[in-house]
Enzyme design. Structure first.
Site, PDB file in Angstrom:
ATOM      1  N   ARG A 294       0.857  -1.185   0.000  1.00 60.33           N
ATOM      2  CA  ARG A 294       0.000   0.000   0.000  1.00 60.33           C
ATOM      3  C   ARG A 294       0.896   1.238   0.000  1.00 60.33           C
ATOM      4  O   ARG A 294       1.454   1.602   1.032  1.00 60.33           O
ATOM      5  CB  ARG A 294      -0.903  -0.022   1.243  1.00 60.33           C
TER       6      ARG A 294
ATOM      7  N   HIS B 189      -3.873   4.791   4.516  1.00 59.03           N
ATOM      8  CA  HIS B 189      -5.109   4.004   4.493  1.00 59.03           C
ATOM      9  C   HIS B 189      -6.282   4.869   4.040  1.00 59.03           C
ATOM     10  O   HIS B 189      -7.159   4.433   3.309  1.00 59.03           O
ATOM     11  CB  HIS B 189      -5.388   3.433   5.891  1.00 59.03           C
TER      12      HIS B 189
ATOM     13  N   TYR C 244       4.202   5.456  11.303  1.00 58.86           N
ATOM     14  CA  TYR C 244       4.459   4.057  11.667  1.00 58.86           C
ATOM     15  C   TYR C 244       5.302   3.266  10.669  1.00 58.86           C
ATOM     16  O   TYR C 244       5.506   2.079  10.838  1.00 58.86           O
ATOM     17  CB  TYR C 244       3.135   3.314  11.935  1.00 58.86           C
TER      18      TYR C 244
HETATM   19  C1  TPP Z   1     -15.300  -5.653  11.699  1.00 62.32           C
HETATM   20  C2  TPP Z   1     -14.403  -4.459  11.584  1.00 62.32           C
HETATM   21  N1  TPP Z   1     -13.334  -4.345  12.408  1.00 62.32           N
HETATM   22  C3  TPP Z   1     -12.502  -3.285  12.300  1.00 62.32           C
HETATM   23  C4  TPP Z   1     -12.748  -2.308  11.377  1.00 62.32           C
HETATM   24  C5  TPP Z   1     -11.821  -1.083  11.296  1.00 62.32           C
HETATM   25  N2  TPP Z   1     -11.009  -1.118  10.082  1.00 62.32           N
HETATM   26  C6  TPP Z   1     -11.352  -0.428   8.975  1.00 62.32           C
HETATM   27  S1  TPP Z   1     -10.260  -0.651   7.728  1.00 62.32           S
HETATM   28  C7  TPP Z   1      -9.290  -1.679   8.687  1.00 62.32           C
HETATM   29  C8  TPP Z   1      -8.040  -2.307   8.133  1.00 62.32           C
HETATM   30  C9  TPP Z   1      -8.255  -2.898   6.781  1.00 62.32           C
HETATM   31  O1  TPP Z   1      -7.086  -3.533   6.362  1.00 62.32           O
HETATM   32  P1  TPP Z   1      -7.019  -4.401   5.056  1.00 62.32           P
HETATM   33  O2  TPP Z   1      -8.090  -5.427   5.051  1.00 62.32           O
HETATM   34  O3  TPP Z   1      -5.619  -4.897   4.930  1.00 62.32           O
HETATM   35  O4  TPP Z   1      -7.429  -3.385   3.889  1.00 62.32           O
HETATM   36  P2  TPP Z   1      -6.555  -2.256   3.162  1.00 62.32           P
HETATM   37  O5  TPP Z   1      -6.912  -0.981   3.836  1.00 62.32           O
HETATM   38  O6  TPP Z   1      -5.115  -2.607   3.256  1.00 62.32           O
HETATM   39  O7  TPP Z   1      -7.058  -2.302   1.737  1.00 62.32           O
HETATM   40  C10 TPP Z   1      -9.836  -1.824   9.962  1.00 62.32           C
HETATM   41  C11 TPP Z   1      -9.243  -2.649  11.040  1.00 62.32           C
HETATM   42  C12 TPP Z   1     -13.877  -2.462  10.535  1.00 62.32           C
HETATM   43  N3  TPP Z   1     -14.152  -1.579   9.560  1.00 62.32           N
HETATM   44  N4  TPP Z   1     -14.682  -3.545  10.634  1.00 62.32           N
END
Ligand code: TPP
Ligand code: MG
Length: 231
Positions: free
Chosen positions: A132, A136, A145
């Site tokens: 990435r 985010h 970080y």
């Molecule tokens: C059930 C739930 N837990 C926590 C979150 C908070 N949250 C939003 S995005 C994220 C991380 C997503 O990471 P990833 O799946 O690697 O997606 P990327 O952003 O790298 O595409 C988290 C923990 C959420 N949206 N839903």
């Protein structure tokens, strides 16, 4: 909600399978589902349930995990001790690791997995290993970080630049075509930025659309019936 789409995909794939069993002569049998999710979503219980169910029922689907190494500020090393694709075997489906920055390779493994799903072979898990480059979200400051050298290292593997170089080397991409693609993309982005804020608010009851199987209005809905397939 992170990871819920994996269970939605299982439900849809189950529907395809049931339709094919019920009307084998009416349906061509070439439908399958692919669900995309991140490394963070792979840590959710929903994703494990979806993989278990899909493997046991040999559902026509593909799990495509984009492992970009970060779930907001959590590195994948804090989420998994082994490569994510290795989990697949434990659920009873093949797991494939592919260079997620190689567009041609990603296309090849996706096509093979989709063919397998369509032909009754069951689900496949694809881990596309990538990075990435940005934050985010606009509220995220990744410099808090992770180091700049890590980002620079991965920027050199940018898949779009890589594909462009490859197509150029094959003589398949002229400057005029590249310019036109960039112009059209800028125009589309501009259109989205100006048009989206002017969209009308949806009506409150639309929240139930595509959630409840019958087509009557909630809560005063008519008898449940099978909706027409329109896709
Ligand atoms: C059930 C739930 N837990 C926590 C979150 C908070 N949250 C939003 S995005 C994220 C991380 C997503 O990471 P990833 O799946 O690697 O997606 P990327 O952003 O790298 O595409 C988290 C923990 C959420 N949206 N839903
Ligand atoms: Mg991620």
């Amino acid at each position: 909600m992170l990871g819920t789409q994996t269970l939605h995909a299982v439900g849809y794939a189950r529907g395809i399978q049931m339709d094919q069993r019920r009307w084998p002569s009416r349906l061509s049998g070439d439908e399958a589902v692919i669900v995309y999710f991140g490394d963070g979503a792979a840590s959710e219980g929903d994703t494990s349930e979806a993989m278990s169910w899909a493997a046991v029922d040999r559902l026509p689907m593909v799990f495509f995990c984009q492992n970009n190494q970060w779930a907001i500020s959590t590195p994948v090393s804090r989420q998994a001790r082994v490569g994510l694709h290795r989990r697949a075997e434990g659920f009873g489906m093949p797991g494939v690791l592919v260079d997620g920055n190689d567009v041609v390779a990603v296309h090849a493994v996706t096509r093979a997995a989709a063919d397998r799903a369509r032909s009754g072979g069951g689900p496949t898990f694809i881990e596309a290993y990538t990075y990435r480059l940005g934050g985010h979200s606009t509220a995220d400051d990744p410099s808090r970080y992770r180091g700049a050298e890590e980002v620079q290292r991965w920027r050199a593997h940018d898949p779009i630049v890589r594909l462009r170089r490859h197509l150029d080397a094959c003589g398949l991409l002229g400057q005029a075509f590249t310019d036109e693609v960039e112009r059209a993309a800028d125009e589309l982005a501009q259109h989205v930025r100006t048009a989206v804020p002017t969209l009308p608010d949806p009506a409150a009851e639309h929240i139930h659309r595509h959630v409840i199987a019958d087509s009557g209005d909630w809560p005063d809905r008519g008898p449940a019936r099978r909706p027409e397939r329109r896709w």
